[in-house]
Motif scaffolding. Structure first.
Motif, PDB file in Angstrom:
ATOM      1  N   CYS A 152      13.476 -13.928 -43.442  1.00 57.98           N
ATOM      2  CA  CYS A 152      13.139 -13.186 -44.662  1.00 57.98           C
ATOM      3  C   CYS A 152      12.368 -14.094 -45.615  1.00 57.98           C
ATOM      4  CB  CYS A 152      14.425 -12.680 -45.317  1.00 57.98           C
ATOM      5  SG  CYS A 152      14.156 -11.853 -46.899  1.00 57.98           S
ATOM      6  N   ASP A 153      11.177 -13.638 -46.041  1.00 61.99           N
ATOM      7  CA  ASP A 153      10.357 -14.470 -46.931  1.00 61.99           C
ATOM      8  C   ASP A 153      10.838 -14.402 -48.378  1.00 61.99           C
ATOM      9  OD1 ASP A 153       9.612 -11.893 -47.491  1.00 61.99           O
ATOM     10  OD2 ASP A 153       7.551 -12.096 -46.781  1.00 61.99           O
ATOM     11  N   GLU A 154      11.682 -13.418 -48.673  1.00 61.35           N
ATOM     12  CA  GLU A 154      12.201 -13.279 -50.033  1.00 61.35           C
ATOM     13  C   GLU A 154      13.220 -14.377 -50.359  1.00 61.35           C
ATOM     14  OE1 GLU A 154      12.588 -11.325 -53.774  1.00 61.35           O
ATOM     15  OE2 GLU A 154      11.186 -10.873 -52.148  1.00 61.35           O
ATOM     16  N   CYS A 155      14.091 -14.672 -49.379  1.00 59.90           N
ATOM     17  CA  CYS A 155      15.156 -15.660 -49.611  1.00 59.90           C
ATOM     18  C   CYS A 155      15.003 -16.897 -48.737  1.00 59.90           C
ATOM     19  CB  CYS A 155      16.526 -15.025 -49.377  1.00 59.90           C
ATOM     20  SG  CYS A 155      16.789 -14.487 -47.663  1.00 59.90           S
ATOM     21  N   LYS A 169      20.386 -14.089 -52.735  1.00 61.33           N
ATOM     22  CA  LYS A 169      19.388 -13.674 -53.706  1.00 61.33           C
ATOM     23  C   LYS A 169      18.722 -14.888 -54.334  1.00 61.33           C
ATOM     24  CE  LYS A 169      18.970 -10.761 -57.839  1.00 61.33           C
ATOM     25  NZ  LYS A 169      19.751  -9.951 -58.822  1.00 61.33           N
ATOM     26  N   LYS A 170      17.447 -14.764 -54.685  1.00 57.61           N
ATOM     27  CA  LYS A 170      16.729 -15.877 -55.304  1.00 57.61           C
ATOM     28  C   LYS A 170      17.476 -16.368 -56.538  1.00 57.61           C
ATOM     29  CE  LYS A 170      11.860 -15.999 -54.102  1.00 57.61           C
ATOM     30  NZ  LYS A 170      10.488 -15.908 -54.630  1.00 57.61           N
ATOM     31  N   CYS A 222      20.543 -11.157 -50.779  1.00 60.71           N
ATOM     32  CA  CYS A 222      19.127 -10.834 -50.987  1.00 60.71           C
ATOM     33  C   CYS A 222      18.920  -9.332 -50.835  1.00 60.71           C
ATOM     34  CB  CYS A 222      18.293 -11.607 -49.974  1.00 60.71           C
ATOM     35  SG  CYS A 222      16.571 -11.121 -49.889  1.00 60.71           S
ATOM     36  N   LYS A 265      16.209  -7.756 -50.056  1.00 56.68           N
ATOM     37  CA  LYS A 265      15.292  -7.369 -48.982  1.00 56.68           C
ATOM     38  C   LYS A 265      15.974  -7.372 -47.614  1.00 56.68           C
ATOM     39  CE  LYS A 265      10.689  -8.327 -47.140  1.00 56.68           C
ATOM     40  NZ  LYS A 265       9.446  -9.136 -47.284  1.00 56.68           N
ATOM     41  N   CYS A 266      16.755  -8.420 -47.347  1.00 58.25           N
ATOM     42  CA  CYS A 266      17.384  -8.527 -46.021  1.00 58.25           C
ATOM     43  C   CYS A 266      18.879  -8.200 -46.054  1.00 58.25           C
ATOM     44  CB  CYS A 266      17.192  -9.921 -45.442  1.00 58.25           C
ATOM     45  SG  CYS A 266      18.038 -11.238 -46.377  1.00 58.25           S
TER      46      CYS A 266
END
Length: 376
Positions: free
Chosen positions: A143-146, A152-153, A196, A198-199
């Motif tokens: 996952c590119d978000e985390c 979560k970021k 996160c 997204k994932c």
């Protein structure tokens, strides 16, 4: 009865490394294991003694206390003779030393991504010459978000309170201590309290990626091309698996392949087979002339050297094997039938027939002899 010195029990020096202690324990645990000692109480006690020594000497705090105060420095009830040995460690480390795998110490498990397989179908010409192909592979990617952490970021996973980051918990059963996957964190060693978006805390998302694959010349059905790290992403930043491209060659209209050799059947008119001459036969590089000897029979094999497949491994090139199949004419006109009958009569009977059709004569002579033998 006073307890023996733990170092003496394992047969190691007081400055022995943890690795030396483990090796000594594996040897003695296998020697005194109840499954091998068949109910021998004395050996069973030795087994418990070895386990207790191992548990104390592989725990840094317990070992320090034992080195300073002896048996009084450690609580014997905590060991209980049961010991904390993990038989997965015993056998896992043995085979890990041989094959380069296995776990090293407790620690959370690193869950490497799964290997994937992609079935690639090629024509014979593509396989023989090689080519670059693009393939689309659905897979789980980091996952590119985390960045694959699942958190979560701005947040990060926390150490699991149940297993304290080990990924496993220990269950005691009599003399044995059994290691099990931690039920709280499912073996990850940490917990994601703020996942996160997204994932959803998985650290991976489903995506389809496009890859360029170089197919080397000479591949065959069953060959595999390994693309390292192109499989599924591992959990929480663990290494990705590999992608294996499995090659399958489509059936060809003319050629059959056997290793580096190619085979094909060449139909031949019975007049050309009888009289001989030159014919054109196909190869993967174009047509070539093939000289047919007079009186060629069905099944005769002609070899065209170097017209097969170049090996992907050795670089040697195979041959093209052409099998002649004499074709009986069909849809004859009245005139053609008449000509054939005249030809047949011209070959005569008796000895003349044997001269022109030796196989036919030999066969029927054999049949006649067979029936003669039955009646005699």
């Amino acid at each position: 009865m006073s307890k023996r010195d733990y170092y003496e029990v394992l047969g190691v020096a007081k400055d022995a490394s943890e690795r030396d202690i483990k090796k000594a324990y594996k040897r003695l645990a296998m020697k005194y294991h109840p499954d091998r000692t068949k109910g021998d109480k004395e050996l069973e006690e030795k087994f418990k003694e070895v386990q207790e020594a191992y548990e104390i000497l592989t725990d840094d705090q317990k070992r320090a206390a034992y080195d300073q105060y002896g048996h009084a420095g450690v609580d014997p009830n905590r060991g209980g003779g049961g010991g904390g040995a993990d038989f997965g460690d015993i056998f896992g480390d043995v085979f890990g030393d041989i094959f380069g795998g296995g776990r090293r110490g407790g620690g959370q498990r690193v869950r490497r991504g799964a290997d994937l397989r992609y079935n690639l179908e090629l024509s014979l010409e593509e396989a023989v010459r090689g080519k670059d192909v693009e393939i689309r592979v659905p897979t789980l990617q980091s996952c590119d978000e985390c960045d694959g952490s699942g958190a979560k970021k701005g947040s990060k996973p926390t150490t699991c309170p149940t297993c304290h980051g080990q990924g496993q918990v220990q269950m005691r059963q009599g003399f044995f201590a059994v290691q099990q996957t931690c039920p709280t964190c499912s073996g990850r060693g940490n917990i994601i309290s703020d996942p996160c978006r997204k994932c959803h805390g998985q650290g991976r998302v489903e995506k389809t990626k496009t890859l360029s694959v170089k197919i080397p010349a000479g591949v065959d059905t069953g060959d595999r091309i390994r693309l390292s790290g192109e499989g599924e992403a591992g959990e929480q930043g663990a290494p990705a698996g590999d992608l294996y491209v499995q090659v399958h060659i489509r059936e060809h209209d003319i050629f059959q392949r056997d290793g580096n050799n190619l085979y094909c059947e060449v139909p031949l008119s019975f007049t050309r087979a009888a009289l001989g001459g030159e014919i054109e036969v196909p190869t993967l590089d174009g047509k070539v002339k093939l000289k047919i000897n007079p009186e060629t029979q069905t099944g005769r094999m002609f070899r065209l050297r170097g017209k097969g497949v170049k090996s992907v491994r050795s670089g040697a090139t195979g041959d093209l094997m052409c099998k002649v199949v004499v074709e009986t004419p069909v849809n004859l006109s009245a005139k053609q039938k008449e000509l054939l009958e005249e030809l047949d009569k011209s070959m005569g009977t008796g000895k003349d027939t044997a001269k022109h059709r030796p196989k036919e004569t030999s066969f029927f002579d054999g049949v006649k002899k067979f029936f003669d033998d039955l009646t005699n």
